[in-house]
Design an enzyme around this catalytic site. Structure first.
Site: not given
Lengths: 298, 298, 298, 298
Positions: D77, D101, D171, D180
């Site tokens: 991250h 997240e 992200d 998806p």
């Protein structure tokens, strides 16, 4: 009972049935799909396997641990050899410890100013098997008149020799309990190594996994070298076939790999830069950038 | 940083690094630890592998599927051959379909009254590799003057021949999509088989996994044979190297394996009973006992 | 560089990512595809896991070893319980050692003449977890007034009780080094068991893997019981979720499971035969047929 | 038959029995030892799993692919967020695509000059599960008044909004067939993204495996962005839990991450440098050093 042949669920041929497994620890393993096993044998020192893997070409394995793959041995060997040889201003005499695959030797020979290379490996079988099954690794290096190959124990050779070297490249296997290198990589050993080097000599060693959380052995090696040489520089390269950021250490009393600019390094590499697939001056500075977790040690 | 070599956690040498994996389905697999791969090759019909496994000795694998292991091929082959040969009162002419390992032939030859055995296997490479790498399987059977080995397609042979047989032993591989037997094991095929048998002939076939919940193909084969022969008898034997209760089917218009007593079977086996490691009259009746889930079919 | 999304090779969703692994030995393992883990906990005695497997439904695992699956626990438990209860002519008082899943109890309660069952299991957590997560196993058995559940050490209970039993069913886990049963299953223990049985009592015990080459522990248990009871009968049942022919032993001074005909056994089972999925008189005789490798012991 | 309990060879408890497997391709897989499964569920968009792994702490897995681990999510991250935010001279409005997240949001919020962050994730379940099971990931970020969380399709949001952003952080998960994001990451999509950015905006995206020989998808993403923005900079960070050098791409018409010195970057990070475990100015330049195999693309 109305099943027909075409509706029968059967395992797909896509599923790989032949695997070499690298156990990184008891609770972590990488599974390499295997096309076939090319060699299996045992020398007095270790079990030797070569697998034709589906992803990395031929993979050399000693005592169950992967050593290098056709696919990316250049990364491993270029990163092991060239940083030391460009950090030393004028390396003429080189000692390679281990390196039975022959590729460390191949990389060292690219530097035209080198006058002699002594390579000491304990296991003649590894050398012979790699010459035969992985000929691109040594690529004829053993026939070069600058090279002297000694099948011997590194410690014994160092104690008995009175030769001196500008650079030493340690390509010894991990000192696992069953390995021929177990108990070898101590402060005493590296003090002995240093005593066979010129005052401005440069050492490079391969030093195991170095990614965060996998670096116990790497930290151990760093600690071992501290106090013997003034400048200790950890560096790391990602090796796809190891699925790991691999650790190396460069050590010297006189030279620091962080000093030279990338342009000067590229200048030195110029005669053979096109033969290098991985290393150059910019990569040099990238791989010597220490991660935050190692900085307190330096 | 106080790690020492002896406290470093490293994978134990005990952990096996070389595996052959049998995918029973996409969500179920058995991992066989491998000492080394003995053979890897490809014939025009299939990929052939022989592994030296740690647990079952040499394991023959065709197209990824285990065929038999040194450790327990006797169970597989004795169960395939002898029930048919003791159920027929006087078998003289035998046809073996498949069976390239040679062990089906070896078992059939134990019966002294047999006068000729024709074995038809499509894949000469399998026969040759097994002769060389697994010599105990055929144990010289191909040199027996009663034996005629034909490298041919089973279907083609059956269509062209006018020979007649008392017993047919079908040792063909699973009819998976990529297998040389795909599309072969149909009602038409077995009707053709029957047309080459004497009126009181007995067929035995290997018929895939047969344990509860793994028996789709077995049920399919049972369904295929129904209507062609009057008496259809499923039987099963646990094969350790397959980790499975293996299915077989015996079929005949004239003879029923359930009729004879175990004592009479043992009488027939007497000349070579000491050479059998698995099969005898009592085992015969045990393995022919149908599980509850198969009884509605019978 | 002309790769498009559709040509990108990606792992298929078909590949299972979640596995429970049964290590049968260090060089042999069965991989069970898992849908999800239903329970994970640790009692004072063992680690308890329940997995929703893709192939066998819910699978109970103690200390890493599979105990039984929804898909075929009937085979395991019917084979454990009924042979002893039909071999004894009139079992009224039953002792179950272990059996925390509750299914051994469930099977025993099918026999209408039984008057009391004492079940002694050391681990209340296993009992509670199975009641909650595998309710079909006990199926209300603990609420039956004939049943007395004691959470206790089997050895301690046997030393202190003065109750006597017609049949004892030992459903204790494998005596592996870390198991609560380690060191328990000795000649002393079974002598103590016998002292709490009526003179014509019948013991049945689950006795680990029994396939050829996997039967070390089974042979050990057979050896342990020899000399304590006059008649020692090994029997085996293939359990799909164990991928193994599972071993049991029946022992008695007065009764022999080989004597009764299958018809008489079926007569005894008649009141509840339709509830049995696996066992009947014919299966009884099949599973008691000893394999050649065990006969020298008998 | 002289086996005793103590000599019985049994699998060691050390052997891990519970595994999560990352299939990198059909012939390459990493096995993660699992302590227990913490969560398993399915949203309308994907299957969500959280494993307590033995090596990396909690591991979030979507549709079978690892997303991040407690042990090293900071690397992932920090490398995703900070390069863009220090490359843009004054980022005030930020858009995060995906990032359920919550850790991408957490990192962005460290930059004090930011005035608003819009986060668009399609899957409310992922957000909720991570808040509950991985609270240190978002660490309260959703409660920050600068943050607006939209549960929506990224494409739909971008088409409908008239907001403008200085930085966009993508992200989104890998565009695998069942994901998806499949079909989403096209030139059209990124052109749409750009239309919602200020003229000097900076995009950063996570872009899959990037190690040599594993970088097909990474090359694809680089190719997709080329032609949309003037400056395209690949960068990479080794993520231990992915066993891979992970790829990212920074794109802008106005700013270049290679221009600023590491000292100036460290100056920008000063207010929160002590909270960063991985990233700083020197790491910035190391990770932006392109490997030889990518240079022909740049």
């Amino acid at each position: 009972m109305e099943a027909t042949e075409t509706t029968l669920v059967v395992p797909s041929k896509k599923e790989c049935r032949h695997w070499y497994v690298e156990w990184q620890e008891n609770d972590s393993a990488h599974y390499h799909g295997v096309e076939r096993q090319i060699f299996h044998g045992e020398s007095p020192y270790q079990v030797i396997d070569i697998y034709q893997t589906k992803k990395f070409g031929k993979l050399l394995v000693l005592d169950g641990d992967p050593q290098s793959s056709e696919h990316d041995e250049d990364i491993y060997h270029e990163a092991l050899v060239h940083p030391a040889l460009v950090t030393h201003p004028n390396p003429r005499a080189i000692l390679i410890l281990g390196g039975g695959e022959g590729a460390t030797l191949r990389e060292a020979l690219r530097h035209p100013q080198i006058e002699k290379i002594v390579m000491v490996d304990i296991d003649a079988t590894v050398v012979d098997v790699c010459k035969k099954e992985l000929p691109a690794y040594s690529n004829g290096a053993y026939d070069n008149p600058k090279v002297r190959l000694l099948i011997d124990d590194a410690n014994k050779y160092l104690k008995e020799t009175n030769e001196k070297f500008d650079c030493v490249i340690s390509d010894l296997t991990e000192p696992f309990p069953e390995s021929p290198t177990h108990g070898l990589l101590t402060k005493e050993f590296f003090t002995l190594v240093k005593s066979r080097m010129s005052a401005d000599g440069v050492l490079a060693m391969q030093a195991s996994h170095a990614g965060r959380g996998m670096n116990r052995l790497y930290l151990h090696h760093l600690q071992t070298l501290k106090g013997i040489w003034k400048t200790i520089r950890p560096y790391r390269a990602f090796i796809p076939a190891f699925y790991s950021e691999w650790g190396y250490i460069l050590a010297s009393d006189a030279h620091d790999p962080l000093v030279s600019t990338w342009q000067k390094i590229d200048e030195k590499l110029k005669p053979f830069a096109s033969q290098l697939r991985y290393y150059d001056g910019r990569i040099h500075h990238a791989i010597f950038t220490p991660p935050k977790e190692l900085r307190p040690l330096l």
